[in-house]
Design a protein around this motif. Structure first.
Motif, PDB file in Angstrom:
ATOM      1  N   ARG A  95     -29.989  21.994 -49.020  1.00 14.33           N
ATOM      2  CA  ARG A  95     -31.433  21.796 -49.169  1.00 14.33           C
ATOM      3  C   ARG A  95     -31.951  20.899 -48.050  1.00 14.33           C
ATOM      4  O   ARG A  95     -33.017  21.148 -47.481  1.00 14.33           O
ATOM      5  CB  ARG A  95     -31.764  21.193 -50.529  1.00 14.33           C
ATOM      6  CG  ARG A  95     -33.253  20.893 -50.644  1.00 14.33           C
ATOM      7  CD  ARG A  95     -33.793  20.945 -51.989  1.00 14.33           C
ATOM      8  NE  ARG A  95     -35.245  20.750 -51.954  1.00 14.33           N
ATOM      9  CZ  ARG A  95     -36.011  20.870 -52.985  1.00 14.33           C
ATOM     10  NH1 ARG A  95     -35.489  21.209 -54.138  1.00 14.33           N
ATOM     11  NH2 ARG A  95     -37.300  20.674 -52.890  1.00 14.33           N
ATOM     12  N   GLY A  96     -31.196  19.874 -47.733  1.00 18.13           N
ATOM     13  CA  GLY A  96     -31.588  18.985 -46.638  1.00 18.13           C
ATOM     14  C   GLY A  96     -31.636  19.703 -45.301  1.00 18.13           C
ATOM     15  O   GLY A  96     -32.544  19.494 -44.499  1.00 18.13           O
ATOM     16  N   LEU A  97     -30.659  20.565 -45.066  1.00 12.63           N
ATOM     17  CA  LEU A  97     -30.650  21.330 -43.819  1.00 12.63           C
ATOM     18  C   LEU A  97     -31.842  22.271 -43.728  1.00 12.63           C
ATOM     19  O   LEU A  97     -32.343  22.544 -42.638  1.00 12.63           O
ATOM     20  CB  LEU A  97     -29.343  22.107 -43.681  1.00 12.63           C
ATOM     21  CG  LEU A  97     -28.092  21.260 -43.431  1.00 12.63           C
ATOM     22  CD1 LEU A  97     -26.847  22.102 -43.570  1.00 12.63           C
ATOM     23  CD2 LEU A  97     -28.160  20.598 -42.060  1.00 12.63           C
ATOM     24  N   SER A  98     -32.293  22.756 -44.866  1.00 13.01           N
ATOM     25  CA  SER A  98     -33.410  23.702 -44.861  1.00 13.01           C
ATOM     26  C   SER A  98     -34.745  23.034 -44.545  1.00 13.01           C
ATOM     27  O   SER A  98     -35.719  23.723 -44.255  1.00 13.01           O
ATOM     28  CB  SER A  98     -33.500  24.428 -46.211  1.00 13.01           C
ATOM     29  OG  SER A  98     -34.015  23.567 -47.208  1.00 13.01           O
ATOM     30  N   THR A  99     -34.798  21.698 -44.559  1.00 14.37           N
ATOM     31  CA  THR A  99     -36.059  21.012 -44.277  1.00 14.37           C
ATOM     32  C   THR A  99     -36.433  21.106 -42.804  1.00 14.37           C
ATOM     33  O   THR A  99     -37.612  21.056 -42.470  1.00 14.37           O
ATOM     34  CB  THR A  99     -35.995  19.523 -44.656  1.00 14.37           C
ATOM     35  OG1 THR A  99     -35.045  18.858 -43.810  1.00 14.37           O
ATOM     36  CG2 THR A  99     -35.652  19.331 -46.119  1.00 14.37           C
ATOM     37  N   PRO A 103     -33.607  13.959 -38.482  1.00 15.74           N
ATOM     38  CA  PRO A 103     -32.728  12.928 -39.049  1.00 15.74           C
ATOM     39  C   PRO A 103     -32.033  13.399 -40.336  1.00 15.74           C
ATOM     40  O   PRO A 103     -30.855  13.110 -40.555  1.00 15.74           O
ATOM     41  CB  PRO A 103     -33.664  11.753 -39.332  1.00 15.74           C
ATOM     42  CG  PRO A 103     -34.859  11.980 -38.481  1.00 15.74           C
ATOM     43  CD  PRO A 103     -34.980  13.457 -38.314  1.00 15.74           C
ATOM     44  N   THR A 104     -32.758  14.140 -41.160  1.00  9.69           N
ATOM     45  CA  THR A 104     -32.163  14.650 -42.397  1.00  9.69           C
ATOM     46  C   THR A 104     -31.051  15.641 -42.072  1.00  9.69           C
ATOM     47  O   THR A 104     -29.958  15.566 -42.651  1.00  9.69           O
ATOM     48  CB  THR A 104     -33.234  15.317 -43.286  1.00  9.69           C
ATOM     49  OG1 THR A 104     -34.230  14.346 -43.626  1.00  9.69           O
ATOM     50  CG2 THR A 104     -32.628  15.885 -44.557  1.00  9.69           C
ATOM     51  N   CYS A 105     -31.313  16.549 -41.158  1.00 10.02           N
ATOM     52  CA  CYS A 105     -30.301  17.546 -40.781  1.00 10.02           C
ATOM     53  C   CYS A 105     -29.072  16.883 -40.165  1.00 10.02           C
ATOM     54  O   CYS A 105     -27.941  17.263 -40.478  1.00 10.02           O
ATOM     55  CB  CYS A 105     -30.892  18.576 -39.820  1.00 10.02           C
ATOM     56  SG  CYS A 105     -32.094  19.682 -40.574  1.00 10.02           S
ATOM     57  N   ASP A 106     -29.286  15.900 -39.302  1.00  4.67           N
ATOM     58  CA  ASP A 106     -28.158  15.199 -38.692  1.00  4.67           C
ATOM     59  C   ASP A 106     -27.275  14.545 -39.752  1.00  4.67           C
ATOM     60  O   ASP A 106     -26.048  14.662 -39.726  1.00  4.67           O
ATOM     61  CB  ASP A 106     -28.649  14.129 -37.712  1.00  4.67           C
ATOM     62  CG  ASP A 106     -29.231  14.715 -36.437  1.00  4.67           C
ATOM     63  OD1 ASP A 106     -29.065  15.929 -36.187  1.00  4.67           O
ATOM     64  OD2 ASP A 106     -29.883  13.945 -35.686  1.00  4.67           O
ATOM     65  N   GLN A 107     -27.906  13.862 -40.708  1.00  2.00           N
ATOM     66  CA  GLN A 107     -27.153  13.196 -41.771  1.00  2.00           C
ATOM     67  C   GLN A 107     -26.443  14.221 -42.653  1.00  2.00           C
ATOM     68  O   GLN A 107     -25.268  14.048 -43.003  1.00  2.00           O
ATOM     69  CB  GLN A 107     -28.087  12.311 -42.614  1.00  2.00           C
ATOM     70  CG  GLN A 107     -27.420  11.608 -43.761  1.00  2.00           C
ATOM     71  CD  GLN A 107     -26.534  10.446 -43.334  1.00  2.00           C
ATOM     72  OE1 GLN A 107     -26.077  10.357 -42.195  1.00  2.00           O
ATOM     73  NE2 GLN A 107     -26.283   9.548 -44.271  1.00  2.00           N
ATOM     74  N   CYS A 108     -27.137  15.303 -42.992  1.00  2.00           N
ATOM     75  CA  CYS A 108     -26.534  16.330 -43.842  1.00  2.00           C
ATOM     76  C   CYS A 108     -25.340  16.983 -43.153  1.00  2.00           C
ATOM     77  O   CYS A 108     -24.326  17.263 -43.794  1.00  2.00           O
ATOM     78  CB  CYS A 108     -27.565  17.382 -44.244  1.00  2.00           C
ATOM     79  SG  CYS A 108     -28.764  16.781 -45.450  1.00  2.00           S
ATOM     80  N   LEU A 109     -25.441  17.210 -41.854  1.00  2.00           N
ATOM     81  CA  LEU A 109     -24.314  17.802 -41.121  1.00  2.00           C
ATOM     82  C   LEU A 109     -23.122  16.856 -41.054  1.00  2.00           C
ATOM     83  O   LEU A 109     -21.968  17.296 -41.172  1.00  2.00           O
ATOM     84  CB  LEU A 109     -24.750  18.223 -39.716  1.00  2.00           C
ATOM     85  CG  LEU A 109     -25.600  19.478 -39.650  1.00  2.00           C
ATOM     86  CD1 LEU A 109     -26.141  19.686 -38.239  1.00  2.00           C
ATOM     87  CD2 LEU A 109     -24.815  20.704 -40.115  1.00  2.00           C
ATOM     88  N   ARG A 110     -23.386  15.568 -40.869  1.00  2.00           N
ATOM     89  CA  ARG A 110     -22.287  14.577 -40.868  1.00  2.00           C
ATOM     90  C   ARG A 110     -21.559  14.593 -42.211  1.00  2.00           C
ATOM     91  O   ARG A 110     -20.325  14.607 -42.269  1.00  2.00           O
ATOM     92  CB  ARG A 110     -22.832  13.171 -40.610  1.00  2.00           C
ATOM     93  CG  ARG A 110     -23.223  12.893 -39.195  1.00  2.00           C
ATOM     94  CD  ARG A 110     -23.669  11.440 -38.987  1.00  2.00           C
ATOM     95  NE  ARG A 110     -22.763  10.522 -39.667  1.00  2.00           N
ATOM     96  CZ  ARG A 110     -23.160   9.499 -40.438  1.00  2.00           C
ATOM     97  NH1 ARG A 110     -24.427   9.254 -40.627  1.00  2.00           N
ATOM     98  NH2 ARG A 110     -22.292   8.730 -41.021  1.00  2.00           N
ATOM     99  N   ILE A 111     -22.335  14.560 -43.285  1.00  2.00           N
ATOM    100  CA  ILE A 111     -21.734  14.542 -44.620  1.00  2.00           C
ATOM    101  C   ILE A 111     -21.064  15.881 -44.908  1.00  2.00           C
ATOM    102  O   ILE A 111     -19.969  15.926 -45.492  1.00  2.00           O
ATOM    103  CB  ILE A 111     -22.792  14.193 -45.686  1.00  2.00           C
ATOM    104  CG1 ILE A 111     -23.333  12.779 -45.451  1.00  2.00           C
ATOM    105  CG2 ILE A 111     -22.209  14.308 -47.089  1.00  2.00           C
ATOM    106  CD1 ILE A 111     -24.526  12.419 -46.311  1.00  2.00           C
TER     107      ILE A 111
END
Length: 135
Positions: A95-99, A103-111
Motif C-alpha cells: 500500500r505504501g509503494l502504491s502511494t 520517502p514512503t516508497c524508499d522506506q517501504c522498499l528497505r523494509i
C-alpha cells in the motif's frame, strides 16, 4: 432491509474509527518514547479493519504509515517482530509503494527487502493472494 444493513455498517465503521483513533494516540505516545518497534506492532494489531469502508482503511493506513516511517533499525524490528505480523506488514508495504510518495516508497522498499529475507517469498504471495483482508 438493505438500508438497515448499510446503517449497521456505518455504525460499525464509526466504532472502528474510534478504535483506530485510540490506537493512534497510543502509537504517538510510544513514538515519543522512541519505542518504534512497539509502535509498529501496535499499529499492526487488529489490522486490517474488518470492513469495506474506505474511511476505516485510510485511517488505519495513516496510523501504520506513521509507525513505518519512524522505523530506523530494521535489525531490531525483525528481531522482535512476531512472524504473525509478516503478512499484514507486507500488505501495508505494498500500500505504501502504491502511494508514489518518494520517502514512503524508499522506506517501504528497505523494509520489504529485509522482510523478504526473513519471511521468504511465501509472504509476498500470501499478501498478494489474500483478497479478503484488504488494506
Amino acid at each position: 432491509m438493505a438500508a438497515t444493513e448499510g446503517f449497521v455498517e456505518a455504525d460499525n465503521a464509526e466504532a472502528i474509527i474510534t478504535r483506530i483513533e485510540h490506537k493512534s494516540r497510543k502509537i504517538e505516545t510510544l513514538l515519543k518514547q522512541y519505542k518504534t518497534v512497539e509502535a509498529l506492532k501496535t499499529a499492526l494489531e487488529g489490522s486490517p479493519p474488518n470492513t469495506k469502508d474506505e474511511r476505516c482503511k485510510s485511517a488505519n493506513w495513516i496510523v501504520v504509515h506513521r509507525a513505518l516511517m519512524a522505523i530506523k533499525d530494521l535489525d531490531a524490528l525483525f528481531s522482535s517482530l512476531d512472524p504473525e505480523y509478516y503478512d499484514i506488514l507486507m500488505k501495508y508495504l505494498y500500500r505504501g509503494l502504491s502511494t508514489g510518495d518518494r520517502p514512503t516508497c524508499d522506506q517501504c522498499l528497505r523494509i520489504h527487502e529485509k522482510l523478504t529475507e526473513k519471511a521468504g517469498l511465501g509472504c509476498i504471495l500470501r499478501s498478494l493472494a489474500d483478497t479478503v483482508n484488504t488494506v
